[in-house]
Scaffold this motif. Structure first.
Motif, PDB file in Angstrom:
ATOM      1  N   ASN A  56       0.811  -1.215   0.000  1.00  0.00           N
ATOM      2  CA  ASN A  56       0.000   0.000   0.000  1.00  0.00           C
ATOM      3  C   ASN A  56       0.849   1.271   0.000  1.00  0.00           C
ATOM      4  O   ASN A  56       0.311   2.376   0.135  1.00  0.00           O
ATOM      5  N   LYS A  57       2.176   1.079  -0.095  1.00  0.00           N
ATOM      6  CA  LYS A  57       3.129   2.199  -0.145  1.00  0.00           C
ATOM      7  C   LYS A  57       2.915   3.195   0.997  1.00  0.00           C
ATOM      8  O   LYS A  57       2.857   4.396   0.799  1.00  0.00           O
ATOM      9  N   LYS A  58       2.781   2.678   2.201  1.00  0.00           N
ATOM     10  CA  LYS A  58       2.596   3.526   3.372  1.00  0.00           C
ATOM     11  C   LYS A  58       3.944   3.778   4.029  1.00  0.00           C
ATOM     12  O   LYS A  58       4.737   2.859   4.208  1.00  0.00           O
ATOM     13  N   THR A  59       4.187   5.027   4.401  1.00  0.00           N
ATOM     14  CA  THR A  59       5.450   5.321   5.080  1.00  0.00           C
ATOM     15  C   THR A  59       5.207   5.799   6.507  1.00  0.00           C
ATOM     16  O   THR A  59       6.147   6.023   7.255  1.00  0.00           O
ATOM     17  N   ASP A  60       3.937   5.954   6.879  1.00  0.00           N
ATOM     18  CA  ASP A  60       3.654   6.502   8.207  1.00  0.00           C
ATOM     19  C   ASP A  60       3.212   5.419   9.198  1.00  0.00           C
ATOM     20  O   ASP A  60       2.609   5.707  10.212  1.00  0.00           O
ATOM     21  N   ILE A  61       3.502   4.147   8.860  1.00  0.00           N
ATOM     22  CA  ILE A  61       3.133   3.053   9.753  1.00  0.00           C
ATOM     23  C   ILE A  61       4.397   2.331  10.172  1.00  0.00           C
ATOM     24  O   ILE A  61       5.233   1.987   9.328  1.00  0.00           O
ATOM     25  N   ILE A  62       4.558   2.102  11.474  1.00  0.00           N
ATOM     26  CA  ILE A  62       5.699   1.295  11.891  1.00  0.00           C
ATOM     27  C   ILE A  62       5.233   0.035  12.613  1.00  0.00           C
ATOM     28  O   ILE A  62       4.173   0.024  13.218  1.00  0.00           O
ATOM     29  N   VAL A  63       6.044  -0.994  12.493  1.00  0.00           N
ATOM     30  CA  VAL A  63       5.748  -2.266  13.149  1.00  0.00           C
ATOM     31  C   VAL A  63       6.886  -2.555  14.116  1.00  0.00           C
ATOM     32  O   VAL A  63       8.044  -2.459  13.745  1.00  0.00           O
ATOM     33  N   THR A  64       6.557  -2.838  15.362  1.00  0.00           N
ATOM     34  CA  THR A  64       7.604  -3.224  16.309  1.00  0.00           C
ATOM     35  C   THR A  64       7.151  -4.465  17.079  1.00  0.00           C
ATOM     36  O   THR A  64       6.021  -4.903  16.945  1.00  0.00           O
ATOM     37  N   ALA A  65       8.071  -4.985  17.880  1.00  0.00           N
ATOM     38  CA  ALA A  65       7.757  -6.195  18.648  1.00  0.00           C
ATOM     39  C   ALA A  65       7.816  -5.877  20.128  1.00  0.00           C
ATOM     40  O   ALA A  65       8.520  -4.971  20.548  1.00  0.00           O
ATOM     41  N   SER A  66       7.063  -6.617  20.902  1.00  0.00           N
ATOM     42  CA  SER A  66       7.214  -6.523  22.347  1.00  0.00           C
ATOM     43  C   SER A  66       7.156  -7.936  22.908  1.00  0.00           C
ATOM     44  O   SER A  66       7.017  -8.894  22.148  1.00  0.00           O
ATOM     45  N   GLY A  67       7.220  -8.062  24.215  1.00  0.00           N
ATOM     46  CA  GLY A  67       7.208  -9.403  24.813  1.00  0.00           C
ATOM     47  C   GLY A  67       5.799  -9.953  24.899  1.00  0.00           C
ATOM     48  O   GLY A  67       4.912  -9.575  24.145  1.00  0.00           O
ATOM     49  N   GLN A  99      -4.807  -9.039   7.395  1.00  0.00           N
ATOM     50  CA  GLN A  99      -5.299  -8.329   6.208  1.00  0.00           C
ATOM     51  C   GLN A  99      -6.562  -7.540   6.531  1.00  0.00           C
ATOM     52  O   GLN A  99      -6.692  -6.376   6.146  1.00  0.00           O
ATOM     53  N   GLU A 100      -7.483  -8.171   7.258  1.00  0.00           N
ATOM     54  CA  GLU A 100      -8.739  -7.485   7.600  1.00  0.00           C
ATOM     55  C   GLU A 100      -8.478  -6.260   8.463  1.00  0.00           C
ATOM     56  O   GLU A 100      -9.039  -5.199   8.237  1.00  0.00           O
ATOM     57  N   ILE A 101      -7.620  -6.451   9.469  1.00  0.00           N
ATOM     58  CA  ILE A 101      -7.326  -5.343  10.381  1.00  0.00           C
ATOM     59  C   ILE A 101      -6.644  -4.206   9.637  1.00  0.00           C
ATOM     60  O   ILE A 101      -6.944  -3.040   9.852  1.00  0.00           O
ATOM     61  N   PHE A 102      -5.763  -4.587   8.719  1.00  0.00           N
ATOM     62  CA  PHE A 102      -5.048  -3.549   7.976  1.00  0.00           C
ATOM     63  C   PHE A 102      -6.019  -2.738   7.115  1.00  0.00           C
ATOM     64  O   PHE A 102      -6.018  -1.504   7.165  1.00  0.00           O
ATOM     65  N   THR A 103      -6.858  -3.413   6.349  1.00  0.00           N
ATOM     66  CA  THR A 103      -7.774  -2.678   5.450  1.00  0.00           C
ATOM     67  C   THR A 103      -8.821  -1.903   6.244  1.00  0.00           C
ATOM     68  O   THR A 103      -9.094  -0.750   5.931  1.00  0.00           O
ATOM     69  N   ASN A 104      -9.399  -2.561   7.251  1.00  0.00           N
ATOM     70  CA  ASN A 104     -10.509  -1.900   7.940  1.00  0.00           C
ATOM     71  C   ASN A 104     -10.053  -0.898   9.000  1.00  0.00           C
ATOM     72  O   ASN A 104     -10.508   0.228   9.011  1.00  0.00           O
ATOM     73  N   HIS A 105      -9.179  -1.325   9.865  1.00  0.00           N
ATOM     74  CA  HIS A 105      -8.820  -0.448  10.981  1.00  0.00           C
ATOM     75  C   HIS A 105      -7.759   0.584  10.586  1.00  0.00           C
ATOM     76  O   HIS A 105      -7.946   1.771  10.754  1.00  0.00           O
ATOM     77  N   LEU A 107      -6.362   1.427   7.574  1.00  0.00           N
ATOM     78  CA  LEU A 107      -6.611   2.308   6.433  1.00  0.00           C
ATOM     79  C   LEU A 107      -7.926   3.070   6.578  1.00  0.00           C
ATOM     80  O   LEU A 107      -8.033   4.211   6.146  1.00  0.00           O
ATOM     81  N   ASN A 108      -8.966   2.428   7.160  1.00  0.00           N
ATOM     82  CA  ASN A 108     -10.287   3.061   7.156  1.00  0.00           C
ATOM     83  C   ASN A 108     -10.890   3.335   8.531  1.00  0.00           C
ATOM     84  O   ASN A 108     -12.069   3.669   8.632  1.00  0.00           O
ATOM     85  N   ASP A 109     -10.073   3.141   9.595  1.00  0.00           N
ATOM     86  CA  ASP A 109     -10.530   3.525  10.930  1.00  0.00           C
ATOM     87  C   ASP A 109     -11.749   2.765  11.450  1.00  0.00           C
ATOM     88  O   ASP A 109     -12.508   3.282  12.260  1.00  0.00           O
ATOM     89  N   GLN A 110     -11.979   1.567  10.956  1.00  0.00           N
ATOM     90  CA  GLN A 110     -13.113   0.761  11.434  1.00  0.00           C
ATOM     91  C   GLN A 110     -12.556  -0.383  12.272  1.00  0.00           C
ATOM     92  O   GLN A 110     -11.833  -1.232  11.757  1.00  0.00           O
ATOM     93  N   ILE A 111     -12.907  -0.446  13.534  1.00  0.00           N
ATOM     94  CA  ILE A 111     -12.410  -1.516  14.398  1.00  0.00           C
ATOM     95  C   ILE A 111     -13.011  -2.851  13.967  1.00  0.00           C
ATOM     96  O   ILE A 111     -14.203  -2.942  13.682  1.00  0.00           O
ATOM     97  N   VAL A 112     -12.161  -3.881  13.884  1.00  0.00           N
ATOM     98  CA  VAL A 112     -12.642  -5.196  13.453  1.00  0.00           C
ATOM     99  C   VAL A 112     -13.088  -5.979  14.694  1.00  0.00           C
ATOM    100  O   VAL A 112     -12.273  -6.501  15.443  1.00  0.00           O
ATOM    101  N   GLU A 113     -14.391  -6.056  14.915  1.00  0.00           N
ATOM    102  CA  GLU A 113     -14.927  -6.659  16.135  1.00  0.00           C
ATOM    103  C   GLU A 113     -14.559  -8.141  16.284  1.00  0.00           C
ATOM    104  O   GLU A 113     -14.382  -8.646  17.374  1.00  0.00           O
ATOM    105  N   LYS A 114     -14.465  -8.806  15.141  1.00  0.00           N
ATOM    106  CA  LYS A 114     -14.231 -10.252  15.141  1.00  0.00           C
ATOM    107  C   LYS A 114     -12.982 -10.641  15.932  1.00  0.00           C
ATOM    108  O   LYS A 114     -12.960 -11.664  16.608  1.00  0.00           O
ATOM    109  N   TYR A 115     -11.945  -9.850  15.845  1.00  0.00           N
ATOM    110  CA  TYR A 115     -10.677 -10.193  16.499  1.00  0.00           C
ATOM    111  C   TYR A 115     -10.391  -9.276  17.690  1.00  0.00           C
ATOM    112  O   TYR A 115      -9.299  -9.296  18.239  1.00  0.00           O
TER     113      TYR A 115
END
Lengths: 122, 177
Positions: A56-67, A99-105, A107-115
């Motif tokens: 999606n050519k996004k540069t304003d999203i970062i992914v990190t890890a925690s415990g 994938q669902e969380i990425f597209t809905n939450h 990119l589009n600010d919709q919380i995915v209730e399922k997960y």
């Protein structure tokens, strides 16, 4: 050879730089990478997010890890921090969920209730 | 944990949790035996109690299975796992050996991917990876150097991740893993 003081100063400087650079983002995704998360496939989840970000050519999203988040049975878990919004925690995030969380939450600010695991708490 | 790659990632996470900022990994694979040594400059352990699954430094849950699982996986193949504190100030060294030709050996998994993942997951940690081939030790990865070359820009850029993946795929292939 540099002396210890110089090395310490360098370390502080680099640390600041890192924080600064890692700081410029709109969304932060934190993936739980305890033994439980890894065994449940958290690395796949992380890579899926990385691929989605690239696709999606996004540069304003970062992914990190925690415990470990403390709910091992529901791993892989992630926290999603969107700027100026309360953090959201998801559970059982496999590739499809990512994938669902990425597209809905993300990119589009919709919380995915399922997960959804929890809202507003850290 | 399905494979060795998962275990490596897990041990690395232990080092990060022990507030290490440098981790040195050495691996070799010859005559079917996989050897791995991981040294960090974290706070160190106090004894061998970390190998007990009911001991953990974590507050979120009361069991710690990472190391005991790896120990079991190593011993199942006739190998071993040793962990020791480096000195009074801390630091930990962990070594394990596995006979990969043993019927109970876990598969390697995707080792190159593991190192790329580590790079992305913990951008603040300096990892140095040494591989021993034909009795010669060679440094194949240095995250610090990779970041130094890069000027401002994203610390953990996707290009860097690819670069690491490429280097690792080449190296791992020559190890016949």
């Amino acid at each position: 050879m540099k002396n210890l003081e110089e090395l310490k100063m360098m370390r502080e400087k680099v640390k600041k730089d890192l924080q600064l650079r890692a700081g410029e983002h709109r969304v932060k995704i934190v993936v739980g990478m305890g033994s439980c998360g890894i065994a449940a496939g958290a690395r796949e989840t992380m890579n899926e997010f990385l691929e989605l970000i690239e696709k999606n050519k996004k540069t304003d999203i970062i992914v990190t890890a925690s415990g470990c988040f403390g709910f091992c049975a529901q791993e892989p878990m992630i926290h999603v921090y969107v700027e100026d919004k309360k953090p959201v925690t998801y559970r059982n995030v496999d590739k499809v969920a990512a994938q669902e969380i990425f597209t809905n939450h993300i990119l589009n600010d919709q919380i995915v209730e399922k997960y959804l695991f929890s809202k507003g708490k850290k | 944990m399905k494979n060795i790659a998962d275990h490596l990632f897990d041990i690395f996470e232990n080092s990060v949790n022990a507030s290490a900022d440098t981790v040195i990994i050495g691996i070799s694979f010859s005559k079917g035996v996989f050897y791995c040594s991981i040294t960090d400059n974290g706070i160190g352990i106090t004894g061998e109690e970390v190998l007990d699954p009911f001991v953990t430094s974590r507050k979120t849950r009361r069991v710690g299975l990472g190391l005991p699982l790896l120990k079991k996986a190593a011993e199942d193949t006739g190998g071993y796992l040793k962990i020791r504190r480096l000195n009074r100030d801390g630091g930990t060294n962990l070594e394990f050996e596995m006979d990969m030709s043993h019927i109970d050996a876990k598969p390697f998994g995707d080792l190159p991917q593991t190192f790329a993942d580590i790079y992305f997951a913990w951008p603040e940690i300096d990892l140095k990876l040494y591989i021993t081939k034909n009795n010669k030790e060679e440094k194949v990865l240095d995250f610090h150097e990779i970041r130094e070359k890069e000027n401002l820009g994203l610390v953990n850029s996707i290009e860097n991740r690819r670069r690491i993946l490429n280097i690792m795929q080449k190296e791992v292939k020559t190890l016949n893993i």
